[in-house]
Design a protein around this motif. Structure first.
Motif, mmCIF file in Angstrom:
data_model
loop_
_atom_site.group_PDB
_atom_site.id
_atom_site.type_symbol
_atom_site.label_atom_id
_atom_site.label_comp_id
_atom_site.label_asym_id
_atom_site.label_seq_id
_atom_site.Cartn_x
_atom_site.Cartn_y
_atom_site.Cartn_z
ATOM 1 N N ASP A 111 5.105 -5.896 10.684
ATOM 2 C CA ASP A 111 5.838 -5.570 9.463
ATOM 3 C C ASP A 111 4.937 -5.702 8.241
ATOM 4 O OD1 ASP A 111 8.142 -5.054 10.866
ATOM 5 O OD2 ASP A 111 9.080 -6.990 10.442
ATOM 6 N N TYR A 112 4.120 -6.743 8.222
ATOM 7 C CA TYR A 112 3.221 -6.934 7.087
ATOM 8 C C TYR A 112 2.227 -5.776 6.980
ATOM 9 C CZ TYR A 112 -0.532 -8.707 4.187
ATOM 10 O OH TYR A 112 -1.494 -8.837 3.210
ATOM 11 N N LEU A 113 1.632 -5.403 8.096
ATOM 12 C CA LEU A 113 0.642 -4.326 8.071
ATOM 13 C C LEU A 113 1.292 -2.984 7.729
ATOM 14 C CD1 LEU A 113 -1.496 -5.466 11.113
ATOM 15 C CD2 LEU A 113 -2.204 -5.434 8.708
ATOM 16 N N ARG A 114 2.526 -2.773 8.169
ATOM 17 C CA ARG A 114 3.232 -1.538 7.795
ATOM 18 C C ARG A 114 3.451 -1.489 6.293
ATOM 19 N NH1 ARG A 114 8.316 -0.103 9.251
ATOM 20 N NH2 ARG A 114 7.749 2.081 9.135
ATOM 21 N N LEU A 115 3.822 -2.607 5.703
ATOM 22 C CA LEU A 115 4.038 -2.631 4.256
ATOM 23 C C LEU A 115 2.744 -2.347 3.497
ATOM 24 C CD1 LEU A 115 6.464 -5.639 3.663
ATOM 25 C CD2 LEU A 115 6.948 -3.211 3.426
ATOM 26 N N LYS A 116 1.623 -2.773 4.042
ATOM 27 C CA LYS A 116 0.348 -2.549 3.375
ATOM 28 C C LYS A 116 -0.142 -1.110 3.524
ATOM 29 C CE LYS A 116 -1.821 -5.439 1.677
ATOM 30 N NZ LYS A 116 -1.836 -6.011 0.299
ATOM 31 N N LEU A 117 0.163 -0.470 4.659
ATOM 32 C CA LEU A 117 -0.492 0.802 4.968
ATOM 33 C C LEU A 117 0.427 2.018 5.029
ATOM 34 C CD1 LEU A 117 -2.936 -0.391 7.797
ATOM 35 C CD2 LEU A 117 -3.411 -0.100 5.366
ATOM 36 N N TYR A 118 1.727 1.811 5.199
ATOM 37 C CA TYR A 118 2.631 2.948 5.383
ATOM 38 C C TYR A 118 2.703 3.792 4.107
ATOM 39 C CZ TYR A 118 6.852 5.672 6.230
ATOM 40 O OH TYR A 118 7.751 6.707 6.384
ATOM 41 N N GLY A 119 2.691 5.112 4.305
ATOM 42 C CA GLY A 119 2.931 6.033 3.208
ATOM 43 C C GLY A 119 1.717 6.377 2.371
ATOM 44 N N LEU A 120 0.555 5.773 2.655
ATOM 45 C CA LEU A 120 -0.641 6.122 1.894
ATOM 46 C C LEU A 120 -1.051 7.553 2.213
ATOM 47 C CD1 LEU A 120 -2.747 2.850 2.326
ATOM 48 C CD2 LEU A 120 -1.469 3.586 0.305
ATOM 49 N N PRO A 121 -1.521 8.311 1.206
ATOM 50 C CA PRO A 121 -1.885 9.719 1.446
ATOM 51 C C PRO A 121 -3.257 9.884 2.081
ATOM 52 C CG PRO A 121 -2.192 9.175 -0.856
ATOM 53 C CD PRO A 121 -1.584 7.958 -0.219
ATOM 54 N N TYR A 122 -3.972 8.810 2.299
ATOM 55 C CA TYR A 122 -5.297 8.853 2.905
ATOM 56 C C TYR A 122 -5.379 7.725 3.937
ATOM 57 C CZ TYR A 122 -5.673 5.253 -0.664
ATOM 58 O OH TYR A 122 -5.430 4.160 -1.453
ATOM 59 N N GLU A 123 -6.346 7.845 4.833
ATOM 60 C CA GLU A 123 -6.472 6.837 5.886
ATOM 61 C C GLU A 123 -7.180 5.585 5.377
ATOM 62 O OE1 GLU A 123 -7.531 7.805 9.888
ATOM 63 O OE2 GLU A 123 -6.980 9.912 9.621
ATOM 64 N N VAL A 124 -6.684 4.454 5.813
ATOM 65 C CA VAL A 124 -7.257 3.158 5.472
ATOM 66 C C VAL A 124 -7.438 2.361 6.762
ATOM 67 C CG1 VAL A 124 -6.765 0.923 4.398
ATOM 68 C CG2 VAL A 124 -6.315 3.027 3.134
ATOM 69 N N PHE A 125 -8.593 1.773 6.922
ATOM 70 C CA PHE A 125 -8.878 0.913 8.075
ATOM 71 C C PHE A 125 -8.974 -0.514 7.558
ATOM 72 C CE2 PHE A 125 -11.348 -1.243 11.265
ATOM 73 C CZ PHE A 125 -10.974 -0.639 12.465
ATOM 74 N N ALA A 126 -8.108 -1.380 8.065
ATOM 75 C CA ALA A 126 -8.000 -2.742 7.542
ATOM 76 C C ALA A 126 -8.123 -3.755 8.672
ATOM 77 C CB ALA A 126 -6.677 -2.925 6.814
ATOM 78 N N CYS A 127 -8.277 -5.005 8.278
ATOM 79 C CA CYS A 127 -8.470 -6.065 9.265
ATOM 80 C C CYS A 127 -7.780 -7.346 8.818
ATOM 81 C CB CYS A 127 -9.966 -6.322 9.441
ATOM 82 S SG CYS A 127 -10.366 -7.601 10.653
ATOM 83 N N LEU A 128 -7.113 -8.004 9.769
ATOM 84 C CA LEU A 128 -6.656 -9.376 9.590
ATOM 85 C C LEU A 128 -7.683 -10.275 10.273
ATOM 86 C CD1 LEU A 128 -2.804 -9.368 10.328
ATOM 87 C CD2 LEU A 128 -3.898 -9.777 8.123
ATOM 88 N N PHE A 129 -8.347 -11.117 9.480
ATOM 89 C CA PHE A 129 -9.309 -12.064 10.028
ATOM 90 C C PHE A 129 -8.558 -13.343 10.384
ATOM 91 C CE2 PHE A 129 -11.669 -9.330 7.111
ATOM 92 C CZ PHE A 129 -12.739 -8.926 7.889
ATOM 93 N N LEU A 130 -8.762 -13.840 11.601
ATOM 94 C CA LEU A 130 -7.998 -14.979 12.120
ATOM 95 C C LEU A 130 -8.915 -16.135 12.484
ATOM 96 C CD1 LEU A 130 -5.795 -12.895 14.595
ATOM 97 C CD2 LEU A 130 -5.303 -13.393 12.197
ATOM 98 N N ASP A 131 -8.375 -17.353 12.385
ATOM 99 C CA ASP A 131 -9.152 -18.517 12.792
ATOM 100 C C ASP A 131 -9.001 -18.736 14.297
ATOM 101 O OD1 ASP A 131 -6.705 -19.781 13.248
ATOM 102 O OD2 ASP A 131 -6.810 -21.012 11.446
ATOM 103 N N ASN A 132 -9.512 -19.871 14.793
ATOM 104 C CA ASN A 132 -9.482 -20.098 16.243
ATOM 105 C C ASN A 132 -8.099 -20.437 16.779
ATOM 106 O OD1 ASN A 132 -9.269 -22.682 15.270
ATOM 107 N ND2 ASN A 132 -11.239 -23.398 16.098
ATOM 108 N N ARG A 133 -7.122 -20.619 15.867
ATOM 109 C CA ARG A 133 -5.723 -20.794 16.285
ATOM 110 C C ARG A 133 -4.922 -19.521 16.009
ATOM 111 N NH1 ARG A 133 -3.641 -26.329 13.739
ATOM 112 N NH2 ARG A 133 -1.769 -25.678 14.873
#
Length: 224
Positions: A111-133
């Motif tokens: 849901d979070y990633l959809r809110l960030k990327l949905y509906g943009l008129p151009y392509e965006v490549f994004a990343c969630l960086f995660l810790d060891n947990r």
């Protein structure tokens, strides 16, 4: 008819206070933030019009100021009010993701990633960086434009992973066409990134493709 002329138990704000937010329609919730309508339209009517114009709440949440300003009756004050509540929603979802293992909250992550990327008129490549947990360190847009082997550079991704001290990542990109099916280019770049990050012992947990609907998880498809 203005909302103030409605029976008190039908007015959105009074209805919310009496019965709770869940009792209101999406248009009624929007009306509370819009506060007033325009000549011939109540705030609820304006809320319904916005949902229709942007193909529902996800499209509205992804709309920028330019697109919103094209809607009759939305001045700068209303656009600011909408922008504030939509950003609060994004931040709430990010805290939901950040406070727990992403693998145990896949819906909040999606849901979070959809809110960030949905509906943009151009392509965006994004990343969630995660810790060891598998908790979120940060979200970052890495590349914009057509997503293929030439525009997503594994070396740059590795550099950012090292800089954030991430132990795992979740990639996401959008398809402006709305079709969330992975292309062969999507699969190739995912494999290249997975191979590059394996050299520094960083796991790729998923690659989400955001289009219409819920989006597509390569992990759930068994394509990682």
């Amino acid at each position: 008819m203005a909302i103030t002329d409605w029976p008190e138990d039908e007015r959105p704000r009074e209805k919310l206070l009496e019965h709770g937010a869940a009792a209101l329609s999406t248009a009624e919730l929007l009306a509370i933030f819009l506060r007033t309508g325009i000549q011939g339209k109540s705030a609820v009517d304006l809320g319904r019009e916005l949902l229709t114009a942007f193909d529902g709440l996800p499209g509205l949440m992804a709309a920028d100021e330019r697109r919103l300003s094209e809607v009759k009756g939305l001045g700068r004050a209303k656009i600011a009010q909408l922008g504030a509540v939509l950003e609060l929603s994004r931040r709430y979802l990010l805290t939901q993701v950040a406070d727990q293992d992403c693998l145990t909250s896949p819906e909040a992550t999606r849901d979070y990633l959809r809110l960030k990327l949905y509906g943009l008129p151009y392509e965006v490549f994004a990343c969630l960086f995660l810790d060891n947990r598998h908790r979120v360190i940060r979200y970052e847009v890495l590349f914009t434009g057509t997503i293929d082997g030439a525009s997503v550079h594994p070396r740059e991704v590795v550099r950012r992973v090292i800089a954030t001290n991430a132990a795992a990542v979740i990639f996401a990109h959008n398809h402006p066409s709305g079709v969330a099916e992975p292309s062969q280019a999507d699969l190739r770049i995912t494999q290249r990134l997975k191979d590059a990050l394996a050299l520094i012992d960083v796991r790729v947990l998923d690659h989400l493709i955001i289009g219409d609907g819920q989006g597509t998880s390569l992990a759930e498809r068994g394509l990682l």
